[in-house]
Design a protein around this motif. Structure first.
Motif, PDB file in Angstrom:
ATOM      1  N   LEU A  87       8.957  -2.464 -10.030  1.00  0.00           N
ATOM      2  CA  LEU A  87       8.328  -1.926  -8.823  1.00  0.00           C
ATOM      3  C   LEU A  87       7.619  -0.616  -9.137  1.00  0.00           C
ATOM      4  O   LEU A  87       6.520  -0.359  -8.623  1.00  0.00           O
ATOM      5  N   ASP A  88       8.223   0.204  -9.987  1.00  0.00           N
ATOM      6  CA  ASP A  88       7.595   1.468 -10.356  1.00  0.00           C
ATOM      7  C   ASP A  88       6.262   1.243 -11.057  1.00  0.00           C
ATOM      8  O   ASP A  88       5.266   1.922 -10.753  1.00  0.00           O
ATOM      9  N   GLN A  90       4.347  -1.429 -10.813  1.00  0.00           N
ATOM     10  CA  GLN A  90       3.412  -1.969  -9.834  1.00  0.00           C
ATOM     11  C   GLN A  90       2.796  -0.851  -8.991  1.00  0.00           C
ATOM     12  O   GLN A  90       1.581  -0.839  -8.746  1.00  0.00           O
ATOM     13  N   LYS A  91       3.611   0.102  -8.598  1.00  0.00           N
ATOM     14  CA  LYS A  91       3.110   1.221  -7.800  1.00  0.00           C
ATOM     15  C   LYS A  91       2.166   2.100  -8.613  1.00  0.00           C
ATOM     16  O   LYS A  91       1.144   2.573  -8.098  1.00  0.00           O
ATOM     17  N   GLY A  94      -1.134   0.246  -8.861  1.00  0.00           N
ATOM     18  CA  GLY A  94      -1.855   0.314  -7.592  1.00  0.00           C
ATOM     19  C   GLY A  94      -2.472   1.675  -7.347  1.00  0.00           C
ATOM     20  O   GLY A  94      -3.623   1.782  -6.891  1.00  0.00           O
ATOM     21  N   GLU A 139       4.162  -9.462  -0.855  1.00  0.00           N
ATOM     22  CA  GLU A 139       4.654  -8.092  -0.953  1.00  0.00           C
ATOM     23  C   GLU A 139       4.064  -7.369  -2.162  1.00  0.00           C
ATOM     24  O   GLU A 139       3.722  -6.187  -2.088  1.00  0.00           O
ATOM     25  N   VAL A 140       3.921  -8.084  -3.284  1.00  0.00           N
ATOM     26  CA  VAL A 140       3.317  -7.481  -4.470  1.00  0.00           C
ATOM     27  C   VAL A 140       1.843  -7.165  -4.208  1.00  0.00           C
ATOM     28  O   VAL A 140       1.344  -6.109  -4.607  1.00  0.00           O
ATOM     29  N   LYS A 142       0.440  -6.290  -1.514  1.00  0.00           N
ATOM     30  CA  LYS A 142       0.310  -5.088  -0.694  1.00  0.00           C
ATOM     31  C   LYS A 142       0.350  -3.826  -1.551  1.00  0.00           C
ATOM     32  O   LYS A 142      -0.356  -2.853  -1.275  1.00  0.00           O
ATOM     33  N   ILE A 143       1.147  -3.852  -2.609  1.00  0.00           N
ATOM     34  CA  ILE A 143       1.328  -2.659  -3.447  1.00  0.00           C
ATOM     35  C   ILE A 143       0.045  -2.315  -4.197  1.00  0.00           C
ATOM     36  O   ILE A 143      -0.296  -1.144  -4.355  1.00  0.00           O
ATOM     37  N   VAL A 144      -0.663  -3.336  -4.658  1.00  0.00           N
ATOM     38  CA  VAL A 144      -1.856  -3.102  -5.490  1.00  0.00           C
ATOM     39  C   VAL A 144      -3.150  -3.455  -4.755  1.00  0.00           C
ATOM     40  O   VAL A 144      -4.220  -3.450  -5.353  1.00  0.00           O
ATOM     41  N   ASN A 145      -3.047  -3.777  -3.479  1.00  0.00           N
ATOM     42  CA  ASN A 145      -4.202  -4.154  -2.669  1.00  0.00           C
ATOM     43  C   ASN A 145      -4.933  -5.361  -3.260  1.00  0.00           C
ATOM     44  O   ASN A 145      -6.161  -5.382  -3.359  1.00  0.00           O
TER      45      ASN A 145
END
Length: 310
Positions: A87-88, A90-91, A94, A139-140, A142-145
């Motif tokens: 998750l880190d 991915q953020k 993004g 959900e993924v 959304k994190i990276v548009n």
């Protein structure tokens, strides 16, 4: 017979198109925030490199690689393995894309089951696993548009007639479409050439499935490398299914390296794609023909040459 003028379908198609165009153009004029870079655009088409392609110049860090891509004028990134990253990470990806005004291209939806016995079978367990992974993909995204996710239906089920297998895939993709439509997301199915056991190998198969599902959430990923191997006649075949193509990938043949290293006249192909008014992503789904910094620079030069059709 299905009513193709269904108001809900028309609304969803328009919404999906508007969302995609907004994403692609979001980096053209940046807000005044000092944390954002000035956007550079060196190419006519929206080419998207992947991680590792410029590691000799940029190093191993994801953010450094994205920054280097932006510095070279590439407006997008694709990352097949995004869903398996932390998750880190991915953020961080993004945030780096947003800072550089870049668009996220495809990432792969992999339900984790053996693709040799998958959606072609029609088994509920595989459809359920596929839908769950689609829900995770939302959900993924959304994190990276992100707007597009790659899907493949798997291998032939040799114990079933071909038409039954096709029907099973249509059913599964309709279930996936129900997940993605409310979010304006699109899964793009990719015909592949990796081996003869794969069910989906030709653009006309993908076109038929898109028409049967009838959703803006199910379109075609036209990988030029795979389609040159499987069917050739690239421009004519793209024309036949153009209305269902939402994403393009690149790779020369033989070798699956950058344009100019094989037999495909990419300058003509890119010119045709541009003349069609394509504003989507053209993913650089290939390796580097030569190693080191010299090979990476040669790759960049190859794209400038192939893109110089105006």
């Amino acid at each position: 017979m299905k009513n193709h003028q269904n108001p809900r379908r028309t609304f969803l198609k328009n919404a999906a198109l508007s969302g995609a165009l907004a994403t692609l153009t979001s980096g053209v004029s940046l807000a005044s925030s000092p944390s954002k870079r000035a956007v550079r655009r060196d190419f006519n088409l929206n080419y998207a490199p992947h991680f590792g392609m410029f590691k000799n110049h940029a190093g191993d860090d994801f953010v450094d690689q994205i920054n280097f891509m932006a510095e070279q004028g590439f407006p997008a990134l694709e990352d097949n393995g995004l869903m398996k990253r932390s998750l880190d990470d991915q953020k961080r990806i993004g945030a780096a894309l947003e800072k550089n005004g870049m668009t996220m291209g495809v990432f792969v939806i992999d339900p984790g089951f053996n693709w040799k016995v998958a959606l072609t079978t029609g088994k509920e367990e595989y459809k359920e696993a596929f839908v769950k992974e689609c829900e995770k993909a939302v959900e993924v995204a959304k994190i990276v548009n992100a707007k597009w996710m790659t899907v493949v239906p798997g291998y032939f089920e040799r114990n079933l007639p071909l038409d039954q297998q096709t029907a099973h895939i249509i059913d599964a993709y309709r279930m996936g479409a129900e997940v993605f439509e409310p979010h304006g997301l699109t899964m793009v199915m990719e015909p592949l050439s990796d081996n003869p056991h794969l069910y989906l190998r030709h653009s006309n198969q993908a076109y038929m499935i898109c028409k049967a599902v009838d959703s803006p959430a199910v379109k075609i990923l036209y990988d030029i490398y795979h389609m040159q191997r499987n069917e050739g006649n690239l421009i004519a075949n793209m024309e036949l299914c153009w209305e269902e193509i939402a994403y393009i990938q690149i790779g020369d043949n033989p070798g699956r390296k950058e344009p100019g290293t094989g037999e495909i006249n990419y300058q003509n192909v890119f010119k045709w794609i541009d003349e069609k008014g394509f504003k989507g992503i053209s993913g650089m789904e290939h390796g580097n023909a030569s190693p080191g910094k010299e090979g990476e620079q040669a790759l960049i030069n190859a794209y400038h040459k192939a893109d110089s059709f105006k």
